[in-house]
Design a protein around this motif. Structure first.
Motif, PDB file in Angstrom:
ATOM      1  N   SER A 115      -1.404 -12.385  -1.105  1.00 58.07           N
ATOM      2  CA  SER A 115      -1.068 -12.074  -2.501  1.00 58.07           C
ATOM      3  C   SER A 115      -1.236 -10.587  -2.788  1.00 58.07           C
ATOM      4  CB  SER A 115      -1.931 -12.893  -3.450  1.00 58.07           C
ATOM      5  OG  SER A 115      -1.615 -14.261  -3.338  1.00 58.07           O
ATOM      6  N   GLN A 116      -2.289  -9.988  -2.239  1.00 52.23           N
ATOM      7  CA  GLN A 116      -2.492  -8.548  -2.430  1.00 52.23           C
ATOM      8  C   GLN A 116      -1.380  -7.741  -1.761  1.00 52.23           C
ATOM      9  OE1 GLN A 116      -6.444  -7.684  -1.056  1.00 52.23           O
ATOM     10  NE2 GLN A 116      -7.339  -8.174  -3.041  1.00 52.23           N
ATOM     11  N   ILE A 117      -0.992  -8.138  -0.565  1.00 52.47           N
ATOM     12  CA  ILE A 117       0.089  -7.448   0.141  1.00 52.47           C
ATOM     13  C   ILE A 117       1.397  -7.615  -0.640  1.00 52.47           C
ATOM     14  CG2 ILE A 117       1.511  -7.407   2.237  1.00 52.47           C
ATOM     15  CD1 ILE A 117      -1.052  -8.448   3.727  1.00 52.47           C
ATOM     16  N   ALA A 118       1.696  -8.848  -1.039  1.00 53.39           N
ATOM     17  CA  ALA A 118       2.930  -9.133  -1.767  1.00 53.39           C
ATOM     18  C   ALA A 118       2.985  -8.390  -3.093  1.00 53.39           C
ATOM     19  CB  ALA A 118       3.075 -10.634  -2.000  1.00 53.39           C
ATOM     20  N   GLY A 119       1.845  -8.240  -3.731  1.00 53.76           N
ATOM     21  CA  GLY A 119       1.796  -7.537  -5.007  1.00 53.76           C
ATOM     22  C   GLY A 119       1.770  -6.037  -4.879  1.00 53.76           C
ATOM     23  N   GLY A 120       1.697  -5.538  -3.639  1.00 55.45           N
ATOM     24  CA  GLY A 120       1.689  -4.101  -3.409  1.00 55.45           C
ATOM     25  C   GLY A 120       0.353  -3.446  -3.716  1.00 55.45           C
ATOM     26  N   TYR A 121      -0.696  -4.251  -3.861  1.00 56.45           N
ATOM     27  CA  TYR A 121      -2.004  -3.699  -4.204  1.00 56.45           C
ATOM     28  C   TYR A 121      -2.633  -2.927  -3.061  1.00 56.45           C
ATOM     29  CZ  TYR A 121      -1.497  -6.812  -8.133  1.00 56.45           C
ATOM     30  OH  TYR A 121      -1.014  -7.453  -9.240  1.00 56.45           O
TER      31      TYR A 121
ATOM     32  N   THR B 120      10.114  -5.733  10.012  1.00 54.14           N
ATOM     33  CA  THR B 120      10.597  -4.491   9.405  1.00 54.14           C
ATOM     34  C   THR B 120      10.586  -4.552   7.878  1.00 54.14           C
ATOM     35  OG1 THR B 120      12.848  -5.300   9.737  1.00 54.14           O
ATOM     36  CG2 THR B 120      11.968  -3.764  11.375  1.00 54.14           C
ATOM     37  N   ASP B 121      10.531  -5.764   7.310  1.00 49.69           N
ATOM     38  CA  ASP B 121      10.369  -5.919   5.863  1.00 49.69           C
ATOM     39  C   ASP B 121       8.956  -5.563   5.428  1.00 49.69           C
ATOM     40  OD1 ASP B 121      12.931  -7.029   5.485  1.00 49.69           O
ATOM     41  OD2 ASP B 121      12.185  -9.049   5.861  1.00 49.69           O
ATOM     42  N   LEU B 122       8.034  -5.714   6.348  1.00 48.51           N
ATOM     43  CA  LEU B 122       6.615  -5.694   6.002  1.00 48.51           C
ATOM     44  C   LEU B 122       5.872  -4.453   6.448  1.00 48.51           C
ATOM     45  CD1 LEU B 122       5.956  -9.360   7.150  1.00 48.51           C
ATOM     46  CD2 LEU B 122       6.336  -8.575   4.805  1.00 48.51           C
ATOM     47  N   SER B 123       6.458  -3.671   7.344  1.00 49.79           N
ATOM     48  CA  SER B 123       5.729  -2.556   7.940  1.00 49.79           C
ATOM     49  C   SER B 123       6.609  -1.323   8.085  1.00 49.79           C
ATOM     50  CB  SER B 123       5.214  -2.966   9.321  1.00 49.79           C
ATOM     51  OG  SER B 123       4.705  -1.864  10.019  1.00 49.79           O
ATOM     52  N   HIS B 124       6.131  -0.218   7.540  1.00 48.03           N
ATOM     53  CA  HIS B 124       6.831   1.051   7.738  1.00 48.03           C
ATOM     54  C   HIS B 124       6.865   1.409   9.219  1.00 48.03           C
ATOM     55  CE1 HIS B 124       7.264   1.980   3.513  1.00 48.03           C
ATOM     56  NE2 HIS B 124       5.979   1.785   3.322  1.00 48.03           N
TER      57      HIS B 124
ATOM     58  N   GLY C 117       2.435  -0.341  -4.314  1.00 48.09           N
ATOM     59  CA  GLY C 117       3.564  -0.984  -4.956  1.00 48.09           C
ATOM     60  C   GLY C 117       4.533  -1.722  -4.054  1.00 48.09           C
ATOM     61  N   GLU C 118       4.412  -1.578  -2.749  1.00 49.71           N
ATOM     62  CA  GLU C 118       5.315  -2.309  -1.869  1.00 49.71           C
ATOM     63  C   GLU C 118       4.522  -2.958  -0.744  1.00 49.71           C
ATOM     64  OE1 GLU C 118       7.601   0.195   1.075  1.00 49.71           O
ATOM     65  OE2 GLU C 118       7.200   1.675  -0.483  1.00 49.71           O
ATOM     66  N   ALA C 119       5.090  -3.984  -0.154  1.00 47.24           N
ATOM     67  CA  ALA C 119       4.429  -4.646   0.970  1.00 47.24           C
ATOM     68  C   ALA C 119       4.460  -3.709   2.165  1.00 47.24           C
ATOM     69  CB  ALA C 119       5.134  -5.957   1.311  1.00 47.24           C
ATOM     70  N   ASN C 120       3.312  -3.394   2.705  1.00 41.53           N
ATOM     71  CA  ASN C 120       3.246  -2.583   3.920  1.00 41.53           C
ATOM     72  C   ASN C 120       1.955  -2.912   4.649  1.00 41.53           C
ATOM     73  OD1 ASN C 120       4.134  -0.622   5.791  1.00 41.53           O
ATOM     74  ND2 ASN C 120       2.657   0.804   4.939  1.00 41.53           N
ATOM     75  N   VAL C 121       2.101  -3.427   5.847  1.00 46.32           N
ATOM     76  CA  VAL C 121       0.948  -3.760   6.675  1.00 46.32           C
ATOM     77  C   VAL C 121       1.120  -3.123   8.043  1.00 46.32           C
ATOM     78  CG1 VAL C 121       0.485  -5.934   5.481  1.00 46.32           C
ATOM     79  CG2 VAL C 121       1.998  -5.936   7.450  1.00 46.32           C
ATOM     80  N   ARG C 122       0.074  -3.121   8.826  1.00 47.65           N
ATOM     81  CA  ARG C 122       0.154  -2.600  10.186  1.00 47.65           C
ATOM     82  C   ARG C 122       1.117  -3.458  11.002  1.00 47.65           C
ATOM     83  NH1 ARG C 122      -4.061   1.052  11.701  1.00 47.65           N
ATOM     84  NH2 ARG C 122      -2.529   1.434  13.323  1.00 47.65           N
TER      85      ARG C 122
END
Length: 106
Positions: free
Chosen positions: A31-37, A73-77, A41-46
């Motif tokens: 939920s924190q990832i999805a909310g961009g917290y 690629t949706d989830l990680s820069h 502001g955007e989903a970004n994980v390792r």
């Protein structure tokens, strides 16, 4: 709206719990990832977590075809900028597309 948030809105509570379990995390963290917290502001994980979430979503998408596809690629820069991902996925490396337009709590 980021792709993980769309996925979370479309999923049942049991599917959210299963995604978290398969990816080795918690629904609260999702939920924190999805909310961009966790990323301004955007989903970004390792990249490792992005891979786990992509693989977990594949399992759940086989059970419920209505769930959106998640790509690492949706989830990680890191993944989005990876040369291999760009060669392998082509245009999809930028982000997968969703035809769901809704806003609300995850």
């Amino acid at each position: 709206m980021n792709q993980l948030k769309v996925w979370m809105i479309a999923a049942t509570q049991d599917e959210k719990a299963a995604l978290a379990d398969l990816a080795g995390t918690t629904v609260g963290t999702l939920s924190q990832i999805a909310g961009g917290y966790r990323s301004g502001g955007e989903a970004n994980v390792r990249s490792g977590m992005a891979r786990k979430l992509e693989n977990a979503a594949k399992v759940l998408n086989k059970r419920n075809l209505a769930l959106p596809t998640l790509l690492r690629t949706d989830l990680s820069h890191e993944c989005r900028e990876c040369d291999f991902a760009q060669k392998c996925l082509g245009d999809r490396a930028a982000a997968s597309g969703f035809n769901v337009v809704m806003d609300g709590p995850v």
